[in-house]
Scaffold this active site. Structure first.
Site, PDB file in Angstrom:
ATOM      1  N   GLN A  15     108.768 -19.342 -20.271  1.00 31.73           N
ATOM      2  CA  GLN A  15     108.694 -20.606 -21.013  1.00 31.73           C
ATOM      3  C   GLN A  15     109.206 -21.787 -20.207  1.00 31.73           C
ATOM      4  O   GLN A  15     108.908 -22.937 -20.527  1.00 31.73           O
ATOM      5  CB  GLN A  15     109.503 -20.509 -22.312  1.00 31.73           C
ATOM      6  CG  GLN A  15     108.907 -19.560 -23.321  1.00 31.73           C
ATOM      7  CD  GLN A  15     109.789 -19.439 -24.536  1.00 31.73           C
ATOM      8  OE1 GLN A  15     110.711 -18.640 -24.563  1.00 31.73           O
ATOM      9  NE2 GLN A  15     109.531 -20.241 -25.559  1.00 31.73           N
ATOM     10  N   GLY A  50     116.246 -17.666 -28.633  1.00 33.06           N
ATOM     11  CA  GLY A  50     115.782 -16.834 -27.529  1.00 33.06           C
ATOM     12  C   GLY A  50     114.937 -17.666 -26.583  1.00 33.06           C
ATOM     13  O   GLY A  50     114.317 -18.652 -27.010  1.00 33.06           O
ATOM     14  N   HIS A  60     106.394 -12.992 -24.279  1.00 31.08           N
ATOM     15  CA  HIS A  60     106.260 -14.140 -23.364  1.00 31.08           C
ATOM     16  C   HIS A  60     106.092 -13.663 -21.916  1.00 31.08           C
ATOM     17  O   HIS A  60     105.333 -14.247 -21.145  1.00 31.08           O
ATOM     18  CB  HIS A  60     107.488 -15.042 -23.434  1.00 31.08           C
ATOM     19  CG  HIS A  60     107.482 -16.021 -24.571  1.00 31.08           C
ATOM     20  ND1 HIS A  60     106.504 -16.975 -24.724  1.00 31.08           N
ATOM     21  CD2 HIS A  60     108.344 -16.205 -25.604  1.00 31.08           C
ATOM     22  CE1 HIS A  60     106.769 -17.707 -25.809  1.00 31.08           C
ATOM     23  NE2 HIS A  60     107.875 -17.261 -26.366  1.00 31.08           N
ATOM     24  N   CYS A  64     108.689 -20.664 -32.354  1.00 35.48           N
ATOM     25  CA  CYS A  64     108.788 -20.536 -30.892  1.00 35.48           C
ATOM     26  C   CYS A  64     109.015 -21.915 -30.291  1.00 35.48           C
ATOM     27  O   CYS A  64     108.364 -22.874 -30.696  1.00 35.48           O
ATOM     28  CB  CYS A  64     107.482 -19.943 -30.356  1.00 35.48           C
ATOM     29  SG  CYS A  64     107.464 -19.742 -28.574  1.00 35.48           S
ATOM     30  N   LEU A  65     109.923 -21.985 -29.324  1.00 33.17           N
ATOM     31  CA  LEU A  65     110.183 -23.269 -28.667  1.00 33.17           C
ATOM     32  C   LEU A  65     108.940 -23.788 -27.955  1.00 33.17           C
ATOM     33  O   LEU A  65     108.813 -24.979 -27.721  1.00 33.17           O
ATOM     34  CB  LEU A  65     111.340 -23.128 -27.671  1.00 33.17           C
ATOM     35  CG  LEU A  65     112.705 -22.812 -28.302  1.00 33.17           C
ATOM     36  CD1 LEU A  65     113.739 -22.563 -27.223  1.00 33.17           C
ATOM     37  CD2 LEU A  65     113.149 -23.939 -29.211  1.00 33.17           C
ATOM     38  N   HIS A  99     109.565 -10.660 -29.349  1.00 32.24           N
ATOM     39  CA  HIS A  99     108.904 -11.958 -29.177  1.00 32.24           C
ATOM     40  C   HIS A  99     109.059 -12.450 -27.728  1.00 32.24           C
ATOM     41  O   HIS A  99     108.090 -12.867 -27.095  1.00 32.24           O
ATOM     42  CB  HIS A  99     109.524 -12.953 -30.180  1.00 32.24           C
ATOM     43  CG  HIS A  99     109.073 -14.358 -30.055  1.00 32.24           C
ATOM     44  ND1 HIS A  99     108.374 -15.020 -31.039  1.00 32.24           N
ATOM     45  CD2 HIS A  99     109.216 -15.271 -29.049  1.00 32.24           C
ATOM     46  CE1 HIS A  99     108.107 -16.259 -30.651  1.00 32.24           C
ATOM     47  NE2 HIS A  99     108.612 -16.434 -29.445  1.00 32.24           N
ATOM     48  N   GLU A 100     110.296 -12.357 -27.206  1.00 34.82           N
ATOM     49  CA  GLU A 100     110.540 -12.838 -25.833  1.00 34.82           C
ATOM     50  C   GLU A 100     109.844 -11.951 -24.803  1.00 34.82           C
ATOM     51  O   GLU A 100     109.351 -12.436 -23.783  1.00 34.82           O
ATOM     52  CB  GLU A 100     112.041 -12.907 -25.534  1.00 34.82           C
ATOM     53  CG  GLU A 100     112.868 -13.782 -26.460  1.00 34.82           C
ATOM     54  CD  GLU A 100     112.309 -15.170 -26.673  1.00 34.82           C
ATOM     55  OE1 GLU A 100     111.600 -15.689 -25.789  1.00 34.82           O
ATOM     56  OE2 GLU A 100     112.558 -15.736 -27.751  1.00 34.82           O
TER      57      GLU A 100
HETATM   58 NI    NI Z   1     108.797 -18.018 -28.066  1.00 30.10          NI
END
Ligand code: NI
Length: 179
Positions: free
Chosen positions: A51, A46, A137, A91-92, A133-134
């Site tokens: 991000q 995701g 962000h 998470c990235l 989660h996204e």
């Molecule tokens: Ni994330």
């Protein structure tokens, strides 16, 4: 298509609250394509526009194992949520850190697709967790915010150390399901 740079915790730009998408044009379609390319290359399941330093309400995800379930949510809103579950998240933007977070197990999301068409979709388990989660962000919130401040400080120090180590070697970071 192009790979976009992914911001990393504790970059303050990750704290920006995203604004609604109002223009459904070629630039948006290009951004969606670039976000998928960046997410798959990472690899992650995701990615929120926040991000990649684009502070508009848009996210992409694909929780399948074979990249067969690419989903785009523009201006997403959760209209139903049920159940509570705990899942280990990564998470990235917080590389190689994983911890447990409690979220709804099932959600119904209303959003627009890349052309502006409104749709609703039910998501369960990993897909539901990934969406929540996204969407965090887009509010400037990270999964580490659910952890204790002691843990968060420890993560911040570890990432600083990792970044320094990365700067002096070519070793690629490793990780599992990073969303
Ligand atoms: Ni994330």
């Amino acid at each position: 298509m192009a790979l976009l740079e992914i911001l990393e915790f504790p970059d303050p730009r990750l704290r920006t609250r995203a604004v609604p998408v109002t223009q459904f044009d070629a630039d948006l379609v290009r951004l969606v394509d670039d976000m998928f390319e960046t997410m798959y290359a990472a690899p992650g399941i995701g990615l929120a526009a926040s991000q990649v330093n684009v502070h508009r309400r848009l996210l992409v995800m694909d929780v399948s194992k074979d990249r067969s379930d690419a989903l785009v949510f523009v201006n997403p809103e959760i209209v139903e949520r049920d159940g509570i579950g705990v899942m280990e998240e990564g998470c990235l933007s917080v590389p190689n850190i994983f911890d447990e977070v409690e979220r709804a197990q099932r959600v119904v999301v209303r959003a627009q697709d890349r052309h502006g068409v409104v749709f609703e979709r039910e998501l369960v388990e990993l897909a539901a967790v990934c969406l929540q989660h996204e969407m965090d962000h887009l509010e400037g919130k990270l999964f580490v915010d659910y952890l204790s401040s002691l843990k968060r400080d420890r993560i911040r120090r570890k990432l600083e150390k990792d970044r320094k180590a990365r700067a002096t070697s070519d070793a690629a970071p490793v990780g599992a399901a990073r969303i």
